[in-house]
Design an enzyme around this catalytic site. Structure first.
Site, PDB file in Angstrom:
ATOM      1  N   LYS A   1       1.825  -3.780  -8.102  1.00 16.52           N
ATOM      2  CA  LYS A   1       2.579  -4.537  -9.091  1.00 16.52           C
ATOM      3  C   LYS A   1       3.003  -5.899  -8.560  1.00 16.52           C
ATOM      4  CE  LYS A   1       7.010  -2.452  -8.058  1.00 16.52           C
ATOM      5  NZ  LYS A   1       7.876  -3.527  -7.571  1.00 16.52           N
ATOM      6  N   THR A   2       3.339  -5.955  -7.279  1.00 18.19           N
ATOM      7  CA  THR A   2       3.709  -7.247  -6.715  1.00 18.19           C
ATOM      8  C   THR A   2       2.510  -8.174  -6.768  1.00 18.19           C
ATOM      9  OG1 THR A   2       5.058  -5.984  -5.185  1.00 18.19           O
ATOM     10  CG2 THR A   2       4.859  -8.316  -4.760  1.00 18.19           C
TER      11      THR A   2
ATOM     12  N   ASP B   1      10.980  -8.455 -11.935  1.00 19.40           N
ATOM     13  CA  ASP B   1      10.461  -7.324 -11.166  1.00 19.40           C
ATOM     14  C   ASP B   1      11.524  -6.217 -11.120  1.00 19.40           C
ATOM     15  OD1 ASP B   1       8.809  -5.827  -9.635  1.00 19.40           O
ATOM     16  OD2 ASP B   1       9.004  -7.016  -7.808  1.00 19.40           O
ATOM     17  N   GLU B   2      11.118  -5.006 -10.846  1.00 22.77           N
ATOM     18  CA  GLU B   2      12.037  -3.859 -10.748  1.00 22.77           C
ATOM     19  C   GLU B   2      12.934  -3.776 -11.986  1.00 22.77           C
ATOM     20  OE1 GLU B   2      11.478  -1.843  -8.431  1.00 22.77           O
ATOM     21  OE2 GLU B   2      10.939  -2.878  -6.568  1.00 22.77           O
TER      22      GLU B   2
ATOM     23  N   GLN C   1      11.194   5.213 -10.627  1.00 23.47           N
ATOM     24  CA  GLN C   1      11.808   4.672  -9.421  1.00 23.47           C
ATOM     25  C   GLN C   1      13.171   4.056  -9.698  1.00 23.47           C
ATOM     26  OE1 GLN C   1       9.259   2.802  -6.326  1.00 23.47           O
ATOM     27  NE2 GLN C   1       7.672   2.889  -7.899  1.00 23.47           N
TER      28      GLN C   1
ATOM     29  N   ARG D   1       6.482   5.998  -0.235  1.00 21.72           N
ATOM     30  CA  ARG D   1       6.427   4.924   0.768  1.00 21.72           C
ATOM     31  C   ARG D   1       5.311   5.176   1.765  1.00 21.72           C
ATOM     32  NH1 ARG D   1       7.768   1.671  -2.088  1.00 21.72           N
ATOM     33  NH2 ARG D   1       7.649   3.389  -3.535  1.00 21.72           N
TER      34      ARG D   1
END
Length: 718
Positions: free
Chosen positions: A26-27, A211-212, A242, A592
DNA sequence: ACCAGGCTTCTTTTT
DNA sequence: GAAGCCTGGT
């Protein structure tokens, strides 16, 4: 880029919702989109990108530049808080704020709220200041005024809390201070009142990217919507699985209702994971599938299955640290990993202690991210108090701290008199000090003037040779080194080194230009998070909380302390939805890991003076075919010496023996075992959970999965 | 104004 | 169990 990523990048004419699973790039998509916009002629300064940390902002800016291969000037990129500081600075005059405002951190907030409560004569027996602060913070995150709060609460304390909220705000205003939440709330408030100013900002930005998005709160949502205006040129990226910040006001409904909020929104799902092995991903998917409140999404990967998740049962906290460090060393040899490839993740900061000890003893370099931040250290705050007072002479919290550190024979009475003089004459604390003769007598006035002399000297130094020189001047004038040696003989050197580091940081600080150097530095330092200064490239093992690990990835991950009472924390059972959030946190931890994942728990852990432990319910949610349980040859439980140590009184001895938890008492049916049911026949247990004293098993029957109370089934042979 | 010693709070996570 | 807070004595 894959098709979905491309679709997200190239849709620039309307609102875009990118539902991006963990590790789905996504980044990458976000960075590409910014670059794409610029390449399509959008001016960089007309793009606003909001990230979750300053570190992410920096990285994104760099990546956009590398991608375009030309310098990108003027891109608006930062956290919501950082962006808001910039907006407030620019609009300070029109909105009636001072440019050199102070940002209050939690400590400052707490002393302010205590002052407010004292004025109302409420002692903290009646209302816990921390709790009051929480309520106020929550209100600000939900864009709720004191009046609205009073209506909303409508309990016996509603009026009281609203009054404190109101007074607290007044005190902040008088001090020229914003708390973290004000940074978000004030712009929304002011934009609402000045549509003309809002219009200017709406026209300023052609495209907004967030973002997020799953972790934005209502106030941030309002701000974003305001800035978008009618154009709706907005891209939000997030993953409902998340969302782990509801405790700080994050509102998951922001992402859930995006499609109905923004007409003609295009939704793109990024479901291909490029990070983890198939096994790790399968474990992650199964764990999060236990949550009911989520959008449908299924992550998949082309990466091979890899190793099973290792589940490590340990005796005690100490034993856990030893075992993990051993297995970490072992893995370095076996897999050729280096230290920086490892992360040890835990639920609470306090858990870092045991790992620190073992790593240090074995000489393995490590870094702890989080816990006590640099600028929150006492010695740093002491010195910063002087500088804050210089930057903003209305800052009462800074004034009190500076004048009492070090002790200079000025007591509470005198400080109260100064404050009163400030209030009565509408002047700053520095002015009041200079006029000490008008309210204090003899020796006291002399002492006050001495203090003001120090400030004056520092201010002059600062004007001539920069903020670091001012800081140095203060440290010398108050002989802070001597103070440290007297107050903290055990680690005075270490503390003084921190002060030197602060001065170095000031020296290296480059003033972005338009702001006053000192207050800009102070603002930046207040908004700095610990991950911001974490350098992943340095070859050290990283220790941090699961929260801090969001957005990061490591070849090998250890999630430790996955125990009853600790993770999920026992209080997660108090409130609706909290358990699911804990599970999401576990999911964040699992995802992660790139290649190797380890999950560990201790049979018994000393916490808070008492004992708890044993496998968490989450352990059983990891499917049997994705993991391998590693039980020590000699069952660790708790050794005799360890049992003796903490015992002082006989009473505790008796209690203690009962406190030893049975690590496998969740259910007589272990994961992977076979059971039979009178109606559904034979099946395999894939998970078990307990609620209301009953144990529920998730069983895979021939006809499908069922969740059944354990009393309805009996053991079956394979 | 300052100190010692007793008492309570605390550990959820952070911009 | 430790750190911080408060109180009462100097």
């Amino acid at each position: 880029m894959n098709d979905a990523q491309r679709a997200a990048v190239e849709h620039i004419d309307g609102p875009t919702l990118v539902l991006a699973g963990a590790g789905s790039g996504k980044t990458r998509a976000l960075t590409h989109k910014i670059a794409y916009l610029v390449s399509r002629g959008v001016k960089p300064w007309r793009i606003l990108a909001v990230t979750f940390t300053n570190k992410a902002a920096r990285e994104m800016a760099t990546r956009v530049q590398t991608h375009l291969n030309i310098p990108v000037e003027g891109l608006w990129i930062g956290t919501f808080h950082g962006i808001c500081v910039r907006i407030i600075r620019r609009e300070a005059e029109r909105w009636g704020f001072k440019r050199d405002f102070t940002i209050y951190d939690r400590d400052d907030q707490l002393s302010t709220i205590k002052k407010a409560m004292k004025e109302f004569g409420i002692d903290k027996e009646r209302l816990n200041p921390a709790h009051a602060l929480h309520t106020i913070g929550r209100a600000k995150n939900e864009f709720t005024s004191p009046e609205d709060l009073e209506n909303k609460l409508n309990g016996p304390d509603a009026k009281l809390k609203a009054d404190i909220y109101r007074r607290y705000n007044e005190l902040l205003k008088k001090a020229g201070a914003f708390d973290f939440d004000d940074l978000l709330m004030k712009p929304v408030e002011k934009f609402g009142r000045h549509p003309d100013i809002l219009g200017e900002w709406q026209r300023r930005f052609d495209h907004i990217l967030v973002d997020e998005y799953q972790d934005t709160n209502h106030t941030q949502y309002l701000l974003m919507k305001m800035l978008c205006g009618d154009y709706g040129h907005v891209t939000v990226v997030g993953d409902d699985d998340q969302s782990i910040y509801s405790w700080r006001g994050a509102d998951i409904t922001n992402i859930l209702r995006f499609e109905s909020d923004f007409k003609d929104a295009k939704t793109v799902r990024l479901e291909q994971n490029y990070r983890s092995t198939g096994t790790i991903l399968r474990a992650a998917n199964s764990v999060v599938a236990h949550n009911t409140n989520r959008m449908s999404k299924k992550l998949w990967t082309e990466i091979a299955d890899g190793d099973p998740v290792e589940i490590l049962e340990c005796g005690s906290e100490r034993d856990e640290a030893e075992r993990i460090v051993s297995s970490l060393k072992n893995e370095m040899k076996e897999y050729g990993f280096s230290r920086k490839d490892f992360a040890i993740l835990y639920r609470t900061n306090a858990q870092s202690r045991a790992f620190e000890d073992v790593l240090r003893r074995r000489g393995i370099p490590y870094v702890i991210v989080g816990g006590l931040r640099f600028y929150e250290r006492k010695e740093i705050k002491d010195i910063l108090a002087y500088l804050r007072l210089l930057a903003n002479p209305d800052d009462e919290v800074a004034f009190v701290r500076a004048i009492t550190t070090p002790k200079r024979k000025i007591g509470d009475r005198t400080i109260e008199r100064v404050s009163q003089f400030v209030r009565e004459n509408g002047i700053t604390f520095i002015d009041a000090l200079n006029r000490a003769g008008e309210y204090a007598s003899g020796i006291t006035a002399t002492r006050l003037k001495e203090f003001s002399g120090i400030l004056k000297a520092a201010a002059e130094k600062g004007a001539m040779s920069g903020i670091d020189a001012a800081c140095e001047e203060i440290v010398e004038a108050i002989d802070y080194k001597a103070y440290l040696e007297k107050e903290h003989p055990e680690n005075a050197d270490e503390r003084f080194d921190n002060v030197r580091e602060l001065i170095t940081a000031m020296n290296e600080y480059e003033n972005p230009g338009e702001d006053d150097g000192l207050s800009a530095f102070l603002a930046e330092v207040s908004l700095m998070s610990d991950v911001d200064s974490w350098e992943g490239e340095v070859d050290r093992v990283t220790l941090m909380t699961l929260h801090s690990a969001k957005g990061l990835e490591f070849p090998s991950v250890f999630i430790v302390g996955v125990e009853k009472g600790l993770f999920p924390l026992s209080r997660a059972f108090d409130e609706e939805g909290q358990l699911e959030e804990e599970r999401r946190l576990f999911y964040v931890g699992i995802t992660r890991a790139e290649q190797r994942l380890h999950v560990s728990y201790a049979a018994s852990r000393e916490r808070y003076g008492t004992y708890s432990g044993g496998a968490s319910m989450f352990i059983k949610e990891i499917p049997g075919d994705t993991c391998r349980l590693i039980v020590p040859e000699v069952h660790p439980r708790v050794s005799v010496t360890e049992r003796r140590k903490p015992i002082r009184r006989t009473m505790e001895f008796e209690d203690y023996s009962q406190d030893i938890p049975d690590s496998d008492d969740l259910s007589p049916f272990s994961i992977g075992s076979y059971v039979s049911h009178p109606k559904f026949g034979r099946g395999e247990v894939t998970a078990s959970s307990s609620s209301g004293g009953d144990v529920f098993l998730t069983i895979r029957f021939v006809g499908g999965m069922k969740k059944i109370k354990s009393s309805f089934v009996r053991n079956a042979q394979e």
